[in-house]
Design an enzyme around this catalytic site. Structure first.
Site, PDB file in Angstrom:
ATOM      1  N   CYS A  14      14.050  66.648  94.984  1.00 24.74           N
ATOM      2  CA  CYS A  14      12.749  66.883  95.605  1.00 24.74           C
ATOM      3  C   CYS A  14      12.755  66.193  96.977  1.00 24.74           C
ATOM      4  O   CYS A  14      13.653  65.402  97.289  1.00 24.74           O
ATOM      5  CB  CYS A  14      11.622  66.343  94.728  1.00 24.74           C
ATOM      6  SG  CYS A  14      11.537  64.546  94.688  1.00 24.74           S
ATOM      7  N   CYS A  30      13.102  68.522  89.971  1.00 26.53           N
ATOM      8  CA  CYS A  30      13.986  67.597  90.696  1.00 26.53           C
ATOM      9  C   CYS A  30      15.192  67.200  89.848  1.00 26.53           C
ATOM     10  O   CYS A  30      15.073  66.935  88.653  1.00 26.53           O
ATOM     11  CB  CYS A  30      13.218  66.350  91.134  1.00 26.53           C
ATOM     12  SG  CYS A  30      14.253  65.150  91.994  1.00 26.53           S
ATOM     13  N   HIS A  63      21.801  58.017  90.410  1.00 27.35           N
ATOM     14  CA  HIS A  63      21.461  56.659  89.956  1.00 27.35           C
ATOM     15  C   HIS A  63      22.338  55.614  90.657  1.00 27.35           C
ATOM     16  O   HIS A  63      21.869  54.547  91.018  1.00 27.35           O
ATOM     17  CB  HIS A  63      21.647  56.531  88.447  1.00 27.35           C
ATOM     18  CG  HIS A  63      20.580  57.196  87.630  1.00 27.35           C
ATOM     19  ND1 HIS A  63      19.248  57.112  87.926  1.00 27.35           N
ATOM     20  CD2 HIS A  63      20.665  57.955  86.498  1.00 27.35           C
ATOM     21  CE1 HIS A  63      18.544  57.791  87.016  1.00 27.35           C
ATOM     22  NE2 HIS A  63      19.392  58.320  86.150  1.00 27.35           N
ATOM     23  N   HIS A 102      23.049  64.012  88.954  1.00 31.92           N
ATOM     24  CA  HIS A 102      21.972  63.136  88.454  1.00 31.92           C
ATOM     25  C   HIS A 102      22.498  61.709  88.258  1.00 31.92           C
ATOM     26  O   HIS A 102      21.911  60.746  88.755  1.00 31.92           O
ATOM     27  CB  HIS A 102      21.431  63.697  87.133  1.00 31.92           C
ATOM     28  CG  HIS A 102      20.403  62.828  86.479  1.00 31.92           C
ATOM     29  ND1 HIS A 102      19.046  63.039  86.628  1.00 31.92           N
ATOM     30  CD2 HIS A 102      20.515  61.732  85.692  1.00 31.92           C
ATOM     31  CE1 HIS A 102      18.382  62.112  85.956  1.00 31.92           C
ATOM     32  NE2 HIS A 102      19.258  61.304  85.376  1.00 31.92           N
ATOM     33  N   GLU A 103      23.611  61.583  87.558  1.00 33.61           N
ATOM     34  CA  GLU A 103      24.147  60.237  87.284  1.00 33.61           C
ATOM     35  C   GLU A 103      24.627  59.577  88.578  1.00 33.61           C
ATOM     36  O   GLU A 103      24.423  58.382  88.784  1.00 33.61           O
ATOM     37  CB  GLU A 103      25.291  60.300  86.253  1.00 33.61           C
ATOM     38  CG  GLU A 103      24.872  60.798  84.866  1.00 33.61           C
ATOM     39  CD  GLU A 103      23.726  60.030  84.217  1.00 33.61           C
ATOM     40  OE1 GLU A 103      23.431  58.899  84.635  1.00 33.61           O
ATOM     41  OE2 GLU A 103      23.099  60.592  83.303  1.00 33.61           O
ATOM     42  N   CYS A 119      12.745  60.704  88.361  1.00 34.07           N
ATOM     43  CA  CYS A 119      11.681  61.289  89.176  1.00 34.07           C
ATOM     44  C   CYS A 119      10.901  62.273  88.304  1.00 34.07           C
ATOM     45  O   CYS A 119      11.487  62.983  87.493  1.00 34.07           O
ATOM     46  CB  CYS A 119      12.328  62.017  90.356  1.00 34.07           C
ATOM     47  SG  CYS A 119      11.175  62.937  91.357  1.00 34.07           S
TER      48      CYS A 119
HETATM   49 ZN   LIG Z   1      18.966  59.511  84.463  1.00 35.67          ZN
HETATM   50 ZN   LIG Z   2      12.727  63.688  92.900  1.00 30.80          ZN
END
Ligand SMILES: [Zn+2]
Ligand SMILES: [Zn+2]
Length: 185
Positions: free
Chosen positions: A168, A149, A137, A133-134, A144
């Site tokens: 996603c 997702c 970015h 996730h990071e 999202c």
């Molecule tokens: Zn975040």
């Molecule tokens: Zn997404």
């Protein structure tokens, strides 16, 4: 001729080798990019926030950047301490949008905040989700809202556990576009 760029994992303070090795494998598989575990760095005292007994995530991110390995095109700092930013009581991690550095903490995914230790596979899965996730970015992916997702914002462990280790369709396209436009990858 230049060396193939790699993504560097930087332990900030002591981090279990097993955690680092697991993240190394999982990130390599997910992003199809070479990942290396870099030498650990001590946690700098100026990033400690005494009133909250936590570490300032933004300052740690700046420190990570200032110390970062030149050859690494991305660095992910991993720390066992609790992280915060002024407007949140804690953060699981933080990243620079379309930048070089991101950071995650293993404390809350490991149940360190409420003393409920998860089973090891759950703990590791949480860390993989947070890392990706990071890093997402840093590849310019915003948050999202599509269900499940990886780029969904997780305010707590329950939400984190509901996410998939998957982007996603929309985020997958954005990521592919990003990699296509960055010439040195
Ligand atoms: Zn975040
Ligand atoms: Zn997404």
């Amino acid at each position: 001729m230049s060396l193939r760029p790699f993504l560097g994992l930087v332990p900030l303070g002591h981090v279990d080798l097993l955690v680092l090795q697991h993240l190394c494998t999982a990130i390599t598989e997910f992003l199809s990019l070479p990942v290396r575990i870099l030498p650990p760095r001590p946690l700098p005292p100026h990033t400690y926030h005494l009133p909250r007994n936590q570490y300032d995530s933004t300052r740690l991110l700046e420190y990570l950047l200032s110390e970062s390995h030149d050859e690494a095109f991305r660095v992910l700092g991993i720390t066992a301490v609790d992280l915060c930013i002024p407007i949140f009581t804690f953060v699981f991690g933080e990243a620079q949008l379309d930048g070089k550095a991101a950071i995650i903490s293993t404390l809350r995914p490991g149940g360190g905040a409420d003393n409920i230790k998860p089973r090891q596979p759950i703990f590791l899965e949480r860390l993989v989700k947070l890392s990706l996730h990071e890093l997402g970015h840093t590849f310019n992916l915003p948050h999202c809202r599509r269900e499940g997702c990886l780029m969904g914002f997780a305010a707590n462990l329950e939400i984190l556990d509901q996410k998939n280790i998957e982007l996603c369709e929309y985020c997958r396209i954005l990521l592919a576009d990003y990699f296509n436009t960055v010439s040195d990858l």
